[in-house]
Design a protein around this motif. Structure first.
Motif, mmCIF file in Angstrom:
data_model
loop_
_atom_site.group_PDB
_atom_site.id
_atom_site.type_symbol
_atom_site.label_atom_id
_atom_site.label_comp_id
_atom_site.label_asym_id
_atom_site.label_seq_id
_atom_site.Cartn_x
_atom_site.Cartn_y
_atom_site.Cartn_z
ATOM 1 N N THR A 235 -5.948 -6.110 5.453
ATOM 2 C CA THR A 235 -4.788 -4.866 5.474
ATOM 3 C C THR A 235 -5.101 -4.036 6.940
ATOM 4 O O THR A 235 -6.119 -3.934 7.297
ATOM 5 C CB THR A 235 -4.839 -3.683 4.450
ATOM 6 O OG1 THR A 235 -6.230 -3.265 4.095
ATOM 7 C CG2 THR A 235 -4.207 -4.148 3.094
ATOM 8 N N GLY A 236 -4.041 -3.372 7.398
ATOM 9 C CA GLY A 236 -3.931 -2.678 8.407
ATOM 10 C C GLY A 236 -3.561 -3.385 9.661
ATOM 11 O O GLY A 236 -4.045 -4.201 10.172
ATOM 12 N N GLY A 237 -2.246 -2.905 9.916
ATOM 13 C CA GLY A 237 -1.594 -3.741 10.975
ATOM 14 C C GLY A 237 -0.729 -5.059 10.752
ATOM 15 O O GLY A 237 -0.764 -5.775 11.584
ATOM 16 N N ILE A 238 -0.598 -5.524 9.583
ATOM 17 C CA ILE A 238 -0.125 -6.619 8.967
ATOM 18 C C ILE A 238 1.284 -6.340 8.542
ATOM 19 O O ILE A 238 1.424 -5.352 7.975
ATOM 20 C CB ILE A 238 -1.089 -7.134 7.764
ATOM 21 C CG1 ILE A 238 -2.440 -7.527 8.463
ATOM 22 C CG2 ILE A 238 -0.186 -8.415 7.283
ATOM 23 C CD1 ILE A 238 -3.411 -8.079 7.468
ATOM 24 N N PHE B 227 -10.338 -4.321 6.587
ATOM 25 C CA PHE B 227 -9.786 -3.035 7.248
ATOM 26 C C PHE B 227 -10.460 -2.440 8.275
ATOM 27 O O PHE B 227 -11.525 -2.263 8.154
ATOM 28 C CB PHE B 227 -9.483 -1.948 5.772
ATOM 29 C CG PHE B 227 -8.748 -0.717 6.286
ATOM 30 C CD1 PHE B 227 -7.314 -0.951 6.491
ATOM 31 C CD2 PHE B 227 -9.342 0.349 6.779
ATOM 32 C CE1 PHE B 227 -6.695 0.344 6.929
ATOM 33 C CE2 PHE B 227 -8.709 1.176 7.112
ATOM 34 C CZ PHE B 227 -7.572 1.459 7.225
ATOM 35 N N VAL C 139 0.909 -1.181 -0.048
ATOM 36 C CA VAL C 139 0.055 0.037 -0.001
ATOM 37 C C VAL C 139 0.985 1.358 0.131
ATOM 38 O O VAL C 139 1.635 1.497 0.713
ATOM 39 C CB VAL C 139 -0.981 -0.096 1.230
ATOM 40 C CG1 VAL C 139 -1.799 1.392 1.255
ATOM 41 C CG2 VAL C 139 -1.787 -1.375 1.129
ATOM 42 N N ARG D 137 -4.052 9.528 -1.073
ATOM 43 C CA ARG D 137 -3.955 10.376 -0.024
ATOM 44 C C ARG D 137 -3.139 11.376 0.020
ATOM 45 O O ARG D 137 -2.790 12.079 0.986
ATOM 46 C CB ARG D 137 -3.471 9.439 1.366
ATOM 47 C CG ARG D 137 -4.315 8.527 1.668
ATOM 48 C CD ARG D 137 -3.944 7.529 2.762
ATOM 49 N NE ARG D 137 -4.579 6.364 2.815
ATOM 50 C CZ ARG D 137 -4.381 5.081 3.592
ATOM 51 N NH1 ARG D 137 -3.362 5.229 4.511
ATOM 52 N NH2 ARG D 137 -5.244 4.037 3.522
ATOM 53 N N GLY E 282 -0.310 -4.135 2.878
ATOM 54 C CA GLY E 282 0.338 -3.473 3.830
ATOM 55 C C GLY E 282 1.388 -2.573 3.610
ATOM 56 O O GLY E 282 1.899 -2.463 2.429
ATOM 57 N N SER E 283 1.702 -1.410 4.285
ATOM 58 C CA SER E 283 2.806 -0.344 4.071
ATOM 59 C C SER E 283 4.013 -0.796 4.584
ATOM 60 O O SER E 283 4.729 0.063 4.495
ATOM 61 C CB SER E 283 2.275 1.082 4.640
ATOM 62 O OG SER E 283 1.935 0.750 6.104
ATOM 63 N N TRP E 284 4.190 -1.971 5.080
ATOM 64 C CA TRP E 284 5.455 -2.321 5.695
ATOM 65 C C TRP E 284 6.667 -2.415 4.593
ATOM 66 O O TRP E 284 7.581 -2.253 4.829
ATOM 67 C CB TRP E 284 5.250 -3.518 6.582
ATOM 68 C CG TRP E 284 5.587 -4.921 5.972
ATOM 69 C CD1 TRP E 284 6.663 -5.412 5.790
ATOM 70 C CD2 TRP E 284 4.490 -5.591 5.183
ATOM 71 N NE1 TRP E 284 6.554 -6.608 5.052
ATOM 72 C CE2 TRP E 284 5.288 -6.835 4.802
ATOM 73 C CE3 TRP E 284 3.079 -5.509 5.226
ATOM 74 C CZ2 TRP E 284 4.675 -7.763 4.381
ATOM 75 C CZ3 TRP E 284 2.400 -6.677 4.708
ATOM 76 C CH2 TRP E 284 3.259 -7.777 4.277
ATOM 77 N N LYS F 96 -11.849 -5.981 1.040
ATOM 78 C CA LYS F 96 -10.765 -5.574 1.745
ATOM 79 C C LYS F 96 -11.205 -5.656 3.156
ATOM 80 O O LYS F 96 -12.238 -4.951 3.635
ATOM 81 C CB LYS F 96 -10.215 -4.057 1.422
ATOM 82 C CG LYS F 96 -9.188 -3.424 2.097
ATOM 83 C CD LYS F 96 -8.623 -2.554 1.934
ATOM 84 C CE LYS F 96 -8.057 -1.669 3.008
ATOM 85 N NZ LYS F 96 -6.786 -0.775 2.412
#
Ligand code: 3PG
Length: 224
Positions: A172-175, A146, A31, A60, A194-196, A144
């Motif tokens: 997604t979210g916290g993964i 989320f 993400v 965003r 995820g954004s990781w 999704k």
């Protein structure tokens, strides 16, 4: 006849096959929130070369639409989801820039209705059984989940599978690298997001090699 059978009978599924073919290419969907337009193509290329060929680019940031245009041109083989779509107007913008799919963090009736008529499939965001039921009534079968961890994580998904076993999710979210496997082990999970894979520090440093390595690690570890 069960409630599910009667819903199934009335309604077509909403581009489930297209969404499946996209999600099956990707165990992990990075993400992205692109802050500087010049980062767009090198960042997407690093992820793609690392083996992650489906990306979600969120609306965003101010340069998001231009970033999507450039990435679509530079990497035509990648599947690009446009994320953080909150309104039908943004859904239309996603269509205009050539989105392969649209992702929403949550859903409104307006989005559910618009998505049914759009040529671009939507992965609607849900966090509860009620939201899932609303989407199901419109014909959606892929969602999704989320924000995944904050909404009950793996336990919640297992519970969703009781009443609606056919639904499939991209949580997604916290993964991250340490809990992705727990989600991917569930039958109802197609892939995780995820954004990781895109840490701000590496993007600011333009360390595309490090991002390519993160992508490669995820692609190899979570290969279907
Ligand atoms: C999203 O929109 O999917 C999230 O911002 C990604 O969640 P994460 O930052 O916790 O990975």
């Amino acid at each position: 006849m069960t409630l599910q059978q009667s819903i199934d009978k009335q309604l077509p599924s909403t581009r489930t096959t297209e969404l499946d073919s996209i999600c099956l290419k990707a165990e992990v969907i990075p993400v992205l929130a692109i802050q500087r337009i010049e980062d767009a193509v090198p960042l997407a290329r690093a992820l793609f070369e690392g083996g992650l060929t489906v990306l979600e680019i969120t609306l965003r940031t101010d340069c998001a639409l231009e970033a999507i245009r450039r990435i679509k041109e530079a990497l035509p083989q990648a599947s690009i989801g446009v994320g953080t779509v909150l309104t039908p107007a943004q859904y239309r913008q996603a269509e205009e820039v050539g989105a392969d799919f649209v992702v929403t963090p949550g859903t409104t009736e307006a989005l559910y209705r618009y998505g049914v008529t759009s040529p671009v499939p939507m992965l609607p965001g849900v966090a509860t059984v009620s939201e899932l039921m609303t989407g199901w009534q419109y014909g959606y079968r892929r969602f999704k989940f989320f924000p995944a961890e904050a909404s009950g994580g793996v336990k919640a998904l297992k519970a969703f599978a009781g009443p609606i076993p056919e639904a499939r999710f991209c949580p997604t979210g916290g993964i991250g690298i340490n809990n992705a496997e727990d989600y991917l082990a569930l039958k109802s999970v197609m892939c995780v997001g995820g954004s990781w894979l895109t840490p701000k520090s590496l993007i600011d440093a333009e360390d595309w090699d490090a991002i390519r390595s993160l992508a490669r690690e995820a692609a190899e570890r979570f290969h279907h």
